[in-house]
Design an enzyme around this catalytic site. Structure first.
Site, PDB file in Angstrom:
ATOM      1  N   ASP A   1      58.138  31.515  38.202  1.00 34.73           N
ATOM      2  CA  ASP A   1      59.013  30.590  37.475  1.00 34.73           C
ATOM      3  C   ASP A   1      60.305  31.351  37.147  1.00 34.73           C
ATOM      4  O   ASP A   1      60.533  32.461  37.656  1.00 34.73           O
ATOM      5  CB  ASP A   1      58.297  30.010  36.238  1.00 34.73           C
TER       6      ASP A   1
ATOM      7  N   CYS B   1      55.012  34.935  36.074  1.00 30.65           N
ATOM      8  CA  CYS B   1      55.684  34.148  35.027  1.00 30.65           C
ATOM      9  C   CYS B   1      55.889  35.094  33.834  1.00 30.65           C
ATOM     10  O   CYS B   1      55.708  36.302  33.974  1.00 30.65           O
ATOM     11  CB  CYS B   1      54.904  32.888  34.666  1.00 30.65           C
TER      12      CYS B   1
ATOM     13  N   THR C   1      54.216  35.734  31.022  1.00 28.61           N
ATOM     14  CA  THR C   1      53.021  36.510  30.659  1.00 28.61           C
ATOM     15  C   THR C   1      52.044  36.683  31.820  1.00 28.61           C
ATOM     16  O   THR C   1      51.119  37.490  31.726  1.00 28.61           O
ATOM     17  CB  THR C   1      52.247  35.781  29.544  1.00 28.61           C
TER      18      THR C   1
ATOM     19  N   HIS D   1      35.236  43.817  41.868  1.00 29.28           N
ATOM     20  CA  HIS D   1      34.137  43.035  41.281  1.00 29.28           C
ATOM     21  C   HIS D   1      34.322  41.530  41.393  1.00 29.28           C
ATOM     22  O   HIS D   1      33.348  40.795  41.435  1.00 29.28           O
ATOM     23  CB  HIS D   1      33.961  43.406  39.799  1.00 29.28           C
TER      24      HIS D   1
ATOM     25  N   HIS E   1      27.922  41.817  43.072  1.00 27.87           N
ATOM     26  CA  HIS E   1      29.151  41.104  42.699  1.00 27.87           C
ATOM     27  C   HIS E   1      29.324  39.841  43.544  1.00 27.87           C
ATOM     28  O   HIS E   1      29.880  38.855  43.071  1.00 27.87           O
ATOM     29  CB  HIS E   1      30.353  42.029  42.836  1.00 27.87           C
TER      30      HIS E   1
HETATM   31  C1  RB5 Z   1      58.010  30.017  30.259  1.00 27.97           C
HETATM   32  O1  RB5 Z   1      58.756  29.929  29.104  1.00 27.97           O
HETATM   33  C2  RB5 Z   1      56.700  30.741  29.968  1.00 27.97           C
HETATM   34  O2  RB5 Z   1      55.894  29.937  29.167  1.00 27.97           O
HETATM   35  C3  RB5 Z   1      56.010  31.115  31.263  1.00 27.97           C
HETATM   36  O3  RB5 Z   1      56.829  31.964  31.988  1.00 27.97           O
HETATM   37  C4  RB5 Z   1      54.684  31.818  31.125  1.00 27.97           C
HETATM   38  O4  RB5 Z   1      54.766  32.931  30.295  1.00 27.97           O
HETATM   39  C5  RB5 Z   1      53.532  30.935  30.823  1.00 27.97           C
HETATM   40  O5  RB5 Z   1      52.383  31.355  30.715  1.00 27.97           O
END
Ligand code: RB5
Length: 148
Positions: free
Chosen positions: A8, A65, A67, A98, A133
């Protein structure tokens, strides 16, 4: 390997580096974007990569993304996809050994470039151990059937 890569807007800058690394390592890379820094919804990008892994059209996916979590949750909605949100060498390696992970989910906000490169190399070169596994991974597939 045939690898599809998506991000993203938060993963936008990192993704081009991931694509470069994969090409340097000799992989066939499909870059699904996003291609501008404008905000996009991560499920829209995950759904360009995960179904192809699910159908066996590509070998692996890498999603980035903020996180790594949203991409991972979205990708795991597709059957046969085992997306793993990895954040260090150990999780990258163990997700292969695993869990036979086939989609690597990375955080653009929390991981440095060198760590990401190392994790990707580990993730691509580490085999699935199989044995006990494999039994556990097969049980995950059974859960997919139950959830339908
Ligand atoms: C976008 O703002 C953010 O929510 C996305 O990049 C991600 O971290 C979602 O899990």
């Amino acid at each position: 390997m045939r690898i599809s890569v998506g991000s993203d807007h938060r993963g936008f800058a990192i993704r081009s580096k991931v694509v470069e690394l994969l090409k340097r390592l000799g992989h066939e890379v499909e870059d699904v974007g996003t291609f501008t820094p404008d905000a996009v919804d991560y499920p829209d990008i995950a759904s360009l990569v995960a179904p192809k892994v699910s159908r066996g059209e590509i070998d692996r996916g890498i999603l980035v993304c903020g996180t790594g979590l949203g991409m991972c949750i979205a990708a795991n909605k597709f059957s046969g996809v085992r997306a793993a949100p990895c954040h260090d060498d150990l999780t990258a390696e163990m997700s292969r050994r695993h869990n036979d992970s086939n989609v690597l989910c990375l955080s653009a906000d929390l991981l440095g470039e060198r760590l990401i490169d190392r994790m990707i190399e580990l993730w691509l070169s580490t085999p699935f151990e199989g044995g006990r596994h494999a039994r556990r991974v097969a049980k995950i597939s059974e859960l997919e059937q139950e959830g339908k």
